[in-house]
Write an enzyme that holds these catalytic residues in place. Structure first.
Site, PDB file in Angstrom:
ATOM      1  N   ASP A  13      43.991 -80.990 -49.727  1.00  0.00           N
ATOM      2  CA  ASP A  13      43.938 -81.237 -48.278  1.00  0.00           C
ATOM      3  C   ASP A  13      43.513 -82.684 -48.096  1.00  0.00           C
ATOM      4  O   ASP A  13      43.053 -83.344 -49.043  1.00  0.00           O
ATOM      5  CB  ASP A  13      42.909 -80.282 -47.640  1.00  0.00           C
ATOM      6  CG  ASP A  13      42.768 -80.517 -46.133  1.00  0.00           C
ATOM      7  OD1 ASP A  13      43.790 -80.770 -45.471  1.00  0.00           O
ATOM      8  OD2 ASP A  13      41.634 -80.471 -45.632  1.00  0.00           O
ATOM      9  N   SER A  14      43.633 -83.170 -46.869  1.00  0.00           N
ATOM     10  CA  SER A  14      43.153 -84.515 -46.554  1.00  0.00           C
ATOM     11  C   SER A  14      41.643 -84.623 -46.726  1.00  0.00           C
ATOM     12  O   SER A  14      41.105 -85.724 -46.690  1.00  0.00           O
ATOM     13  CB  SER A  14      43.512 -84.866 -45.104  1.00  0.00           C
ATOM     14  OG  SER A  14      42.811 -84.004 -44.226  1.00  0.00           O
ATOM     15  N   TYR A  45      44.378 -87.600 -41.992  1.00  0.00           N
ATOM     16  CA  TYR A  45      45.810 -87.868 -42.134  1.00  0.00           C
ATOM     17  C   TYR A  45      46.480 -87.933 -40.755  1.00  0.00           C
ATOM     18  O   TYR A  45      47.453 -88.669 -40.568  1.00  0.00           O
ATOM     19  CB  TYR A  45      46.489 -86.734 -42.922  1.00  0.00           C
ATOM     20  CG  TYR A  45      46.329 -86.745 -44.420  1.00  0.00           C
ATOM     21  CD1 TYR A  45      45.606 -87.724 -45.093  1.00  0.00           C
ATOM     22  CD2 TYR A  45      46.936 -85.749 -45.192  1.00  0.00           C
ATOM     23  CE1 TYR A  45      45.489 -87.700 -46.481  1.00  0.00           C
ATOM     24  CE2 TYR A  45      46.830 -85.728 -46.577  1.00  0.00           C
ATOM     25  CZ  TYR A  45      46.095 -86.700 -47.216  1.00  0.00           C
ATOM     26  OH  TYR A  45      45.984 -86.663 -48.586  1.00  0.00           O
ATOM     27  N   GLY A  46      45.977 -87.100 -39.850  1.00  0.00           N
ATOM     28  CA  GLY A  46      46.698 -86.828 -38.599  1.00  0.00           C
ATOM     29  C   GLY A  46      46.925 -88.017 -37.698  1.00  0.00           C
ATOM     30  O   GLY A  46      47.762 -87.955 -36.783  1.00  0.00           O
ATOM     31  N   CYS A  76      47.021 -78.111 -45.975  1.00  0.00           N
ATOM     32  CA  CYS A  76      46.921 -79.087 -44.886  1.00  0.00           C
ATOM     33  C   CYS A  76      48.193 -78.960 -44.067  1.00  0.00           C
ATOM     34  O   CYS A  76      49.301 -79.160 -44.590  1.00  0.00           O
ATOM     35  CB  CYS A  76      46.810 -80.491 -45.483  1.00  0.00           C
ATOM     36  SG  CYS A  76      46.846 -81.823 -44.273  1.00  0.00           S
ATOM     37  N   ASN A  77      48.042 -78.607 -42.802  1.00  0.00           N
ATOM     38  CA  ASN A  77      49.219 -78.466 -41.938  1.00  0.00           C
ATOM     39  C   ASN A  77      49.943 -79.789 -41.787  1.00  0.00           C
ATOM     40  O   ASN A  77      51.171 -79.852 -41.812  1.00  0.00           O
ATOM     41  CB  ASN A  77      48.793 -77.969 -40.556  1.00  0.00           C
ATOM     42  CG  ASN A  77      48.280 -76.551 -40.579  1.00  0.00           C
ATOM     43  OD1 ASN A  77      48.989 -75.617 -40.260  1.00  0.00           O
ATOM     44  ND2 ASN A  77      47.028 -76.377 -40.975  1.00  0.00           N
ATOM     45  N   THR A  78      49.164 -80.868 -41.651  1.00  0.00           N
ATOM     46  CA  THR A  78      49.754 -82.178 -41.386  1.00  0.00           C
ATOM     47  C   THR A  78      50.619 -82.616 -42.568  1.00  0.00           C
ATOM     48  O   THR A  78      51.771 -83.031 -42.388  1.00  0.00           O
ATOM     49  CB  THR A  78      48.640 -83.211 -41.127  1.00  0.00           C
ATOM     50  OG1 THR A  78      47.734 -82.656 -40.166  1.00  0.00           O
ATOM     51  CG2 THR A  78      49.207 -84.510 -40.616  1.00  0.00           C
ATOM     52  N   GLU A 154      34.448 -83.363 -41.503  1.00  0.00           N
ATOM     53  CA  GLU A 154      34.210 -84.136 -42.734  1.00  0.00           C
ATOM     54  C   GLU A 154      32.736 -84.535 -42.840  1.00  0.00           C
ATOM     55  O   GLU A 154      32.183 -84.625 -43.932  1.00  0.00           O
ATOM     56  CB  GLU A 154      35.083 -85.399 -42.739  1.00  0.00           C
ATOM     57  CG  GLU A 154      36.537 -85.148 -43.068  1.00  0.00           C
ATOM     58  CD  GLU A 154      36.770 -84.711 -44.510  1.00  0.00           C
ATOM     59  OE1 GLU A 154      36.312 -85.403 -45.421  1.00  0.00           O
ATOM     60  OE2 GLU A 154      37.410 -83.662 -44.707  1.00  0.00           O
ATOM     61  N   CYS A 186      45.089 -76.491 -38.054  1.00  0.00           N
ATOM     62  CA  CYS A 186      44.541 -77.494 -38.970  1.00  0.00           C
ATOM     63  C   CYS A 186      43.454 -76.788 -39.770  1.00  0.00           C
ATOM     64  O   CYS A 186      42.601 -76.099 -39.184  1.00  0.00           O
ATOM     65  CB  CYS A 186      43.951 -78.655 -38.169  1.00  0.00           C
ATOM     66  SG  CYS A 186      42.946 -79.801 -39.152  1.00  0.00           S
ATOM     67  N   HIS A 188      40.858 -77.795 -41.234  1.00  0.00           N
ATOM     68  CA  HIS A 188      39.477 -78.180 -40.927  1.00  0.00           C
ATOM     69  C   HIS A 188      38.889 -77.323 -39.797  1.00  0.00           C
ATOM     70  O   HIS A 188      37.688 -77.053 -39.776  1.00  0.00           O
ATOM     71  CB  HIS A 188      39.413 -79.648 -40.498  1.00  0.00           C
ATOM     72  CG  HIS A 188      39.457 -80.625 -41.628  1.00  0.00           C
ATOM     73  ND1 HIS A 188      40.598 -80.906 -42.320  1.00  0.00           N
ATOM     74  CD2 HIS A 188      38.486 -81.403 -42.180  1.00  0.00           C
ATOM     75  CE1 HIS A 188      40.346 -81.821 -43.253  1.00  0.00           C
ATOM     76  NE2 HIS A 188      39.058 -82.136 -43.183  1.00  0.00           N
TER      77      HIS A 188
HETATM   78  N1  DGL Z   1      43.248 -80.222 -42.683  1.00  0.00           N
HETATM   79  C1  DGL Z   1      44.314 -81.069 -42.223  1.00  0.00           C
HETATM   80  C2  DGL Z   1      45.385 -80.239 -41.496  1.00  0.00           C
HETATM   81  O1  DGL Z   1      45.445 -79.084 -41.714  1.00  0.00           O
HETATM   82  C3  DGL Z   1      43.738 -82.181 -41.446  1.00  0.00           C
HETATM   83  C4  DGL Z   1      44.665 -83.353 -41.349  1.00  0.00           C
HETATM   84  C5  DGL Z   1      43.941 -84.644 -41.054  1.00  0.00           C
HETATM   85  O2  DGL Z   1      43.248 -85.140 -41.936  1.00  0.00           O
HETATM   86  O3  DGL Z   1      44.121 -85.157 -39.951  1.00  0.00           O
HETATM   87  O4  DGL Z   1      46.149 -80.719 -40.727  1.00  0.00           O
END
Ligand code: DGL
Length: 269
Positions: A13-14, A45-46, A76-78, A154, A186, A188
């Protein structure tokens, strides 16, 4: 590198959000070795250009394939909505991604209104447009980008006044529209689910995708080179790209629910 688990399922994940997915996978497959990569040094990441996210996803996937892992889960969805085709083109190893639970929310709604919380990149993605068009054209869908929330998780700020302020701001358009289903798009946000549930009240269902990922992994287990057998519990390896590994390790330990002192290694990519 020594001491890394061979034949593990790699999960990345990010940052720390994918630990929610890791837990679901561990509960479904307690005998499997798991390697977790938190790309916290590059989170969120987003808010970044698609090319930068795809490049990070490629590097981390290659790192996991090199261990070697027998499957890679993009927790991570993104990264999933942007990078899955590129990652799958790199390898024949199964690459499993995730997408916001729009389909089950559209099936479950009684008010006819569902809400989706996700990063800007996910909300603006073709994948989300496609999910809405295929599964939710008969309901109203309120898509809400949530800048700032990933940073709060985070930092381990799950229920601070600033996190609650952001959540109130992002949830109020959903509540005003009459949603009875809120999709956490997401990984997170899983760690904010209790605060979110409190803010939206008991009549609103909060959907998170970690269990679905574990089921998907099971459905594709024939593609894995064998799930581990026997009674022995699987092992864990944790990596992070955070600048301060001690602080990142503390947050990961809190979210994972176990002391990880000295166990979070620097990510070499
Ligand atoms: N956990 C990531 C997701 O599911 C977060 C992406 C991010 O870092 O913006 O999208």
């Amino acid at each position: 590198m020594t001491g890394v688990l061979r034949g593990a399922i790699g999960v990345f994940d990010s940052g720390v959000g994918g630990l929610s997915t890791l837990r679901a996978i561990h509960e479904a497959y307690p005998h499997e070795h798991l390697i977790y990569v938190a790309d916290s040094g590059h989170a969120p990441y987003g808010d970044q250009p698609a090319g930068a996210i795809i490049e990070r996803a490629q590097r981390i996937t290659q790192f996991l394939l090199d261990q070697p892992c027998k499957a890679v889960v993009v927790a991570c969805n993104t990264a999933s909505v942007l990078a899955l085709p590129t990652l799958r083109a790199m390898t024949t190893t199964p690459i499993i991604g995730m997408e916001p639970a729009i389909k089950p929310a559209a099936q479950a709604t009684r008010s006819g209104v569902i809400g989706v919380l996700a990063t800007q990149r996910t909300i603006g993605s073709e994948s989300v447009q496609r999910l809405v068009a295929h599964y939710a054209s008969h309901v109203k869908v309120v898509l809400q980008a949530c800048p700032g929330l990933v940073e709060q998780v985070e930092a381990g700020h799950l229920d601070t006044p600033e996190t609650v302020r952001l959540l109130r701001a992002y949830l109020s358009p959903l509540c005003d529209a009459g949603v009875d289903q809120v999709v956490l798009g997401c990984t997170h946000y899983y760690f904010l689910r209790e605060t979110i549930a409190r803010l939206v009240g008991p009549s609103v269902n909060v959907l998170e995708p970690a269990q679905a990922i574990a089921r998907q992994l099971g459905a594709r287990s024939h593609l894995l080179s064998g799930l581990r057998e026997g009674d022995a519990q699987g092992g864990f390896s944790f990596f992070s790209s955070a600048r301060n590994l001690d602080v990142a390790g503390d947050v990961m330990a809190r979210l994972w629910g176990m002391d990880l002192t000295g166990q979070v290694r620097p990510l070499p990519v």
